[in-house]
Design an enzyme around this catalytic site. Structure first.
Site, PDB file in Angstrom:
ATOM      1  N   ASP A  76       0.825  -1.216   0.000  1.00 19.58           N
ATOM      2  CA  ASP A  76       0.000   0.000   0.000  1.00 19.58           C
ATOM      3  C   ASP A  76       0.852   1.257   0.000  1.00 19.58           C
ATOM      4  O   ASP A  76       1.894   1.310   0.649  1.00 19.58           O
ATOM      5  CB  ASP A  76      -0.898   0.025   1.248  1.00 19.58           C
ATOM      6  CG  ASP A  76      -2.000  -1.019   1.207  1.00 19.58           C
ATOM      7  OD1 ASP A  76      -2.968  -0.876   1.972  1.00 19.58           O
ATOM      8  OD2 ASP A  76      -1.895  -1.980   0.414  1.00 19.58           O
ATOM      9  N   HIS A 123      -1.112   4.614  -0.278  1.00 16.44           N
ATOM     10  CA  HIS A 123      -2.065   5.520   0.379  1.00 16.44           C
ATOM     11  C   HIS A 123      -1.676   6.992   0.273  1.00 16.44           C
ATOM     12  O   HIS A 123      -1.654   7.716   1.273  1.00 16.44           O
ATOM     13  CB  HIS A 123      -2.277   5.118   1.835  1.00 16.44           C
ATOM     14  CG  HIS A 123      -3.229   3.966   1.991  1.00 16.44           C
ATOM     15  ND1 HIS A 123      -4.494   3.990   1.439  1.00 16.44           N
ATOM     16  CD2 HIS A 123      -3.105   2.769   2.592  1.00 16.44           C
ATOM     17  CE1 HIS A 123      -5.099   2.830   1.707  1.00 16.44           C
ATOM     18  NE2 HIS A 123      -4.285   2.075   2.402  1.00 16.44           N
ATOM     19  N   ASP A 141      -4.146   0.076  -3.470  1.00 16.31           N
ATOM     20  CA  ASP A 141      -4.291   1.110  -2.456  1.00 16.31           C
ATOM     21  C   ASP A 141      -3.297   2.248  -2.671  1.00 16.31           C
ATOM     22  O   ASP A 141      -2.454   2.548  -1.823  1.00 16.31           O
ATOM     23  CB  ASP A 141      -4.201   0.546  -1.038  1.00 16.31           C
ATOM     24  CG  ASP A 141      -5.496  -0.125  -0.605  1.00 16.31           C
ATOM     25  OD1 ASP A 141      -6.374  -0.345  -1.478  1.00 16.31           O
ATOM     26  OD2 ASP A 141      -5.648  -0.436   0.581  1.00 16.31           O
ATOM     27  N   ASP A 153      -6.270   7.574  -1.077  1.00 16.93           N
ATOM     28  CA  ASP A 153      -6.948   7.735   0.215  1.00 16.93           C
ATOM     29  C   ASP A 153      -5.954   7.851   1.366  1.00 16.93           C
ATOM     30  O   ASP A 153      -4.849   7.312   1.311  1.00 16.93           O
ATOM     31  CB  ASP A 153      -7.929   6.603   0.501  1.00 16.93           C
ATOM     32  CG  ASP A 153      -9.140   6.646  -0.413  1.00 16.93           C
ATOM     33  OD1 ASP A 153      -9.786   5.601  -0.598  1.00 16.93           O
ATOM     34  OD2 ASP A 153      -9.447   7.726  -0.942  1.00 16.93           O
ATOM     35  N   ARG A 154      -6.386   8.548   2.391  1.00 14.22           N
ATOM     36  CA  ARG A 154      -5.643   8.724   3.644  1.00 14.22           C
ATOM     37  C   ARG A 154      -4.499   9.723   3.541  1.00 14.22           C
ATOM     38  O   ARG A 154      -4.462  10.688   4.296  1.00 14.22           O
ATOM     39  CB  ARG A 154      -5.132   7.393   4.200  1.00 14.22           C
ATOM     40  CG  ARG A 154      -6.255   6.419   4.459  1.00 14.22           C
ATOM     41  CD  ARG A 154      -5.909   5.370   5.439  1.00 14.22           C
ATOM     42  NE  ARG A 154      -7.114   4.734   5.892  1.00 14.22           N
ATOM     43  CZ  ARG A 154      -7.432   3.459   5.646  1.00 14.22           C
ATOM     44  NH1 ARG A 154      -6.622   2.690   4.963  1.00 14.22           N
ATOM     45  NH2 ARG A 154      -8.557   2.957   6.089  1.00 14.22           N
ATOM     46  N   ASN A 191      -8.706  -2.440  -2.517  1.00 11.82           N
ATOM     47  CA  ASN A 191     -10.082  -2.121  -2.122  1.00 11.82           C
ATOM     48  C   ASN A 191     -10.356  -0.619  -2.137  1.00 11.82           C
ATOM     49  O   ASN A 191     -11.510  -0.199  -2.214  1.00 11.82           O
ATOM     50  CB  ASN A 191     -10.411  -2.722  -0.751  1.00 11.82           C
ATOM     51  CG  ASN A 191      -9.537  -2.174   0.359  1.00 11.82           C
ATOM     52  OD1 ASN A 191      -8.314  -2.241   0.274  1.00 11.82           O
ATOM     53  ND2 ASN A 191     -10.146  -1.653   1.396  1.00 11.82           N
ATOM     54  N   HIS A 192      -9.313   0.195  -2.075  1.00  3.53           N
ATOM     55  CA  HIS A 192      -9.525   1.648  -2.146  1.00  3.53           C
ATOM     56  C   HIS A 192      -9.653   2.150  -3.572  1.00  3.53           C
ATOM     57  O   HIS A 192     -10.008   3.310  -3.780  1.00  3.53           O
ATOM     58  CB  HIS A 192      -8.390   2.382  -1.421  1.00  3.53           C
ATOM     59  CG  HIS A 192      -8.573   2.371   0.065  1.00  3.53           C
ATOM     60  ND1 HIS A 192      -9.067   3.448   0.756  1.00  3.53           N
ATOM     61  CD2 HIS A 192      -8.360   1.403   0.976  1.00  3.53           C
ATOM     62  CE1 HIS A 192      -9.141   3.129   2.049  1.00  3.53           C
ATOM     63  NE2 HIS A 192      -8.717   1.896   2.205  1.00  3.53           N
ATOM     64  N   HIS A 199      -4.309  -8.078  -3.753  1.00  8.15           N
ATOM     65  CA  HIS A 199      -4.277  -7.010  -2.751  1.00  8.15           C
ATOM     66  C   HIS A 199      -4.534  -7.531  -1.341  1.00  8.15           C
ATOM     67  O   HIS A 199      -3.757  -7.284  -0.424  1.00  8.15           O
ATOM     68  CB  HIS A 199      -5.300  -5.911  -3.071  1.00  8.15           C
ATOM     69  CG  HIS A 199      -5.323  -4.851  -2.014  1.00  8.15           C
ATOM     70  ND1 HIS A 199      -4.256  -3.984  -1.816  1.00  8.15           N
ATOM     71  CD2 HIS A 199      -6.226  -4.534  -1.059  1.00  8.15           C
ATOM     72  CE1 HIS A 199      -4.539  -3.185  -0.799  1.00  8.15           C
ATOM     73  NE2 HIS A 199      -5.727  -3.496  -0.317  1.00  8.15           N
ATOM     74  N   ARG A 214     -14.012  -6.319   9.117  1.00  3.65           N
ATOM     75  CA  ARG A 214     -13.936  -5.102   8.307  1.00  3.65           C
ATOM     76  C   ARG A 214     -15.287  -4.766   7.693  1.00  3.65           C
ATOM     77  O   ARG A 214     -15.532  -3.651   7.273  1.00  3.65           O
ATOM     78  CB  ARG A 214     -12.935  -5.285   7.165  1.00  3.65           C
ATOM     79  CG  ARG A 214     -11.463  -5.327   7.559  1.00  3.65           C
ATOM     80  CD  ARG A 214     -10.658  -5.389   6.276  1.00  3.65           C
ATOM     81  NE  ARG A 214      -9.244  -5.613   6.446  1.00  3.65           N
ATOM     82  CZ  ARG A 214      -8.317  -4.657   6.379  1.00  3.65           C
ATOM     83  NH1 ARG A 214      -8.675  -3.404   6.210  1.00  3.65           N
ATOM     84  NH2 ARG A 214      -7.042  -4.950   6.484  1.00  3.65           N
ATOM     85  N   HIS A 218      -2.498  -4.740   2.057  1.00  3.65           N
ATOM     86  CA  HIS A 218      -3.807  -4.566   2.715  1.00  3.65           C
ATOM     87  C   HIS A 218      -3.730  -4.386   4.226  1.00  3.65           C
ATOM     88  O   HIS A 218      -4.647  -3.859   4.830  1.00  3.65           O
ATOM     89  CB  HIS A 218      -4.734  -5.751   2.379  1.00  3.65           C
ATOM     90  CG  HIS A 218      -6.191  -5.510   2.674  1.00  3.65           C
ATOM     91  ND1 HIS A 218      -6.825  -4.309   2.437  1.00  3.65           N
ATOM     92  CD2 HIS A 218      -7.144  -6.329   3.184  1.00  3.65           C
ATOM     93  CE1 HIS A 218      -8.101  -4.406   2.775  1.00  3.65           C
ATOM     94  NE2 HIS A 218      -8.319  -5.617   3.242  1.00  3.65           N
TER      95      HIS A 218
END
Lengths: 375, 331
Positions: B79, B81, B107, B110-111, B139-140, B189, B237, B264
């Protein structure tokens, strides 16, 4: 209170289409009203202000102190076997689940012991997730829902609002910070720099209310570390910023970009009202957060009988109801370091409208039935 | 006699046709070298270029298999991010593209503070060097998640509207979901799915869609391994499963694989083996959320040789303070 049949709360928000009944539920309406009452009770009040604590309040705080002692007593596990968070947290959680019914029973008056079956899960789920060893604003919400239920049961009254925020909730925050740092809890569902904070939200609401009317501290002030450090004890907001300064590395404008942005808001009253809108928009209306919420008879998923006082549309037979005016502006403005300005379009109103259309298309004229009662 | 002049029907002036073509909305110049230069400096593309980048990648990625074959030597990354400067540090550690071949396991957004710049750089590199970089879907990389966790907000702030986010999400829909290295290491992922027993069944999924909230396509991007789990447990989750050593070994044996590689999950040192080195978690976002203080890693595979390289967060250095953009909640 009327005689209630209490039951263990359960998850009712299973997919995005369940968000709409949640918006119009009793739980949503009453919870927000509860938060507003708590908020109004601490306007202009320092955290250190004198306030009368009943024996019950002191017992509740002692109970939270006990959790903190457990956290300290449980030995940490060897780092090499773990992914990130310390697995000793699971021991804490096991103990919490095992002891919670007795803990709450010893603190709460006899006449509400019937409701423990409904109260205990909110309490055990207030301190994080044991499988993933994480914590987020959903866990924080569970603790506030617990306080809400206790007030609804008459254990606390509205005279206790100030104490609930500045003594009980504040103590809860300290316990959570202790757990977060000791067991290296991961931010749960973090929005990263796009969130107010990785872990908490509500203290920023209450803390901004505390600062309303302050002559010496304006929103711009909390960008300065020394001011935050000096005044952290007066407001939950500044206390949270202080904790962020202690635990995060890198430039503030990067790791706490939302807080950086909010510092440009001219006064605390506007910060406070904005925090409520943001809490609704970013916590209560986001499926990844609220899918974990639990509903019972006290925090009820049933449709509210009152039309909403807010500007949100009431449910309508018309599959495409006209949207009411937004609670907030469609546009944000940039405060430039340089001379140029530009407009930034808001998306939340459109998203909300889209969701209502989506719901209408999926369930035309369908009224969501109340949850099935136990036989 | 038919008048032959009647057969020559002029539809439009010949000169006009050529002129009109240059103004056609879909016809834009593709300039990957220029774009990489901008993107490498943490600058995002003008809207028309961003849309052209996405449209081109959609055409190309739509032809890719769900599981992309990759030959070693290759460097596998976890990831990111939106941690753009740490991504640059990753390239310093692992080596530059195209000299080093990469698989990123999703990923990208995001974040972090620079989701847009991060995914723009990775997409530009993919456009220019398609054989040297593989980008899997995390998943993002979905509307449902990136609308909530920051990428949408960031595009909104930087472009003023949601069109570019829409186009990036269309690319996310067609990113491959797995990479098969030397036919012996599978990268995804998140992890496994009870509905996926073979790589062939992974190949048969219809991946060109929003990540559903359950089912095999969801599980591949959301699942997590756990030492304390035997079989399959519903993940807390809210999507995917938690799976154990037994089902992992079954999957590897059924498909003649030696390793399952995934990201992940944050790991403190950036890399972690599980299940007797049958499963590896690679995490490439150092000091995650600016608070975790974790290291990050890249995982290198060269034939039978495996090695890990570690890196830390970039020091603050000189970064421009951004303008303060007050969210509409506070107006």
């Amino acid at each position: 209170m009327a005689e209630n049949s209490y039951k263990p709360p359960e998850k009712m928000i299973k997919n995005v289409f369940d968000l709409n009944p949640w918006y119009f539920s009793k739980a949503y309406e009453e919870y927000l009203a509860f938060l507003h009452r708590l908020n109004d009770s601490v306007v202009g009040v320092h955290t250190t202000a004198d306030m009368r604590c009943t024996d019950l309040v002191i017992s509740f705080i002692d109970m939270l102190d006990k959790l903190e002692k457990w956290a300290e007593e449980i030995p940490l596990e060897d780092v090499s076997e773990q992914r990130f968070g310390n697995k000793a947290y699971r021991k804490f959680y096991e103990k919490l689940c095992k002891e919670s019914p007795d803990l709450l029973a010893s603190v709460l008056p006899e006449n509400v012991h019937d409701a423990l079956v409904e109260l205990v899960p909110y309490f055990t789920e207030s301190f994080g997730n044991a499988t993933r060893i994480d914590y987020g604003s959903g866990h924080e919400a569970n603790f506030l829902i617990l306080l809400f239920c206790l007030q609804k049961l008459g254990v606390f009254t509205e005279n206790d609002d100030k104490v609930l925020v500045l003594r009980i909730f504040n103590k809860y925050l300290r316990v959570c910070r202790h757990l977060q740092t000791r067991f290296k809890m991961e931010p749960a569902g973090s929005r990263g720099v796009h969130a107010i904070d990785d872990f908490q939200f509500a203290p920023f609401i209450f803390g901004s209310a505390q600062l309303i009317g302050s002559k010496s501290i304006v929103p711009d002030s909390y960008l300065k570390k020394n001011i935050v450090e000096t005044h952290a004890h007066t407001s939950l907001f500044l206390d949270c910023v202080n904790f962020i300064n202690q635990t995060k590395t890198g430039p503030f404008h990067e790791h706490s970009n939302q807080l950086w942005n909010i510092s440009a808001v001219p006064h605390w009253k506007k910060v406070n009202s904005g925090m409520f809108k943001m809490y609704e928009g970013e916590v209560l209306k986001k499926f990844p957060v609220v899918q974990h919420m639990m509903f019972g008879s006290l925090f009820s998923f049933d449709r509210s009988e009152h039309p909403r006082e807010s500007m949100e549309d009431a449910p309508s037979q018309d599959p495409m109801p006209p949207r009411a005016p937004a609670q907030h502006g469609m546009f944000a403005f940039k405060i430039p370091s340089a001379a140029n300005t530009s407009t930034v379009h808001s998306s939340s109103v459109v998203e909300s409208g889209d969701l209502r259309r989506l719901h209408s298309e999926k369930h035309p004229n369908e009224h969501c039935p109340p949850p099935m009662a136990d036989a | 006699m038919i008048d032959t002049n009647l057969l020559r029907v002029t539809v439009c002036d010949e000169g006009e046709l050529e002129k009109s073509t240059t103004h056609f909305i879909g016809s834009r110049k593709i300039e990957p070298e220029q774009w990489i230069t901008w993107a490498s400096e943490c600058k995002y593309l003008p809207e028309s270029d961003a849309v052209a980048l996405c449209a081109t990648l959609i055409d190309r990625l739509s032809l890719e298999a769900n599981v992309v074959p990759v030959s070693s030597p290759v460097t596998i990354c976890g990831d990111i991010h939106g941690q753009f400067y740490d991504l640059l540090e990753l390239f310093k550690t692992g080596g530059t593209v195209p000299n080093t071949k990469y698989v990123f396991m999703g990923d990208y957004v995001d974040r972090g503070h620079y989701s847009l710049e991060t995914v723009t750089l990775l997409f530009c590199l993919l456009l220019k060097y398609p054989n040297q970089i593989t980008l899997l879907r995390g998943n993002h990389e979905s509307r449902r998640i990136s609308n909530v966790y920051g990428f949408y907000d960031e595009c909104q702030n930087k472009y003023g509207h949601g069109n570019v986010h829409k186009w990036f999400c269309k690319v996310f829909d067609v990113l491959p979901i797995g990479a098969l290295i030397d036919e012996s290491v599978l990268c995804v992922h998140g992890g496994l799915s009870p509905d996926i027993r073979t790589i062939d069944s992974l190949m048969l999924l219809d991946r060109a869609q929003e990540v559903p909230n359950k089912g095999p396509l969801c599980d591949i991007m959301w699942s997590d391994p756990d030492d304390d789990v035997e079989d399959w447990v519903i993940s807390q989750r809210g999507a995917g499963f938690v799976f154990g050593a037994k089902v992992t070994e079954e999957f590897l044996m059924n498909n003649d694989l030696s390793l399952l590689c995934r990201s992940h999950q944050l790991v403190d040192e950036g890399f972690k083996y599980m299940f007797n080195e049958k499963l590896a978690t690679v995490w490439s976002a150092p000091n995650y959320c600016y608070r975790c203080g974790n290291a990050a890693a890249v995982f290198e595979i060269d034939g039978n040789n495996r090695s890990t390289k570690y890196f830390n967060a970039v020091p603050d250095g000189s970064r421009e303070k951004p303008d303060r953009v007050v969210a509409p909640y506070f107006l």
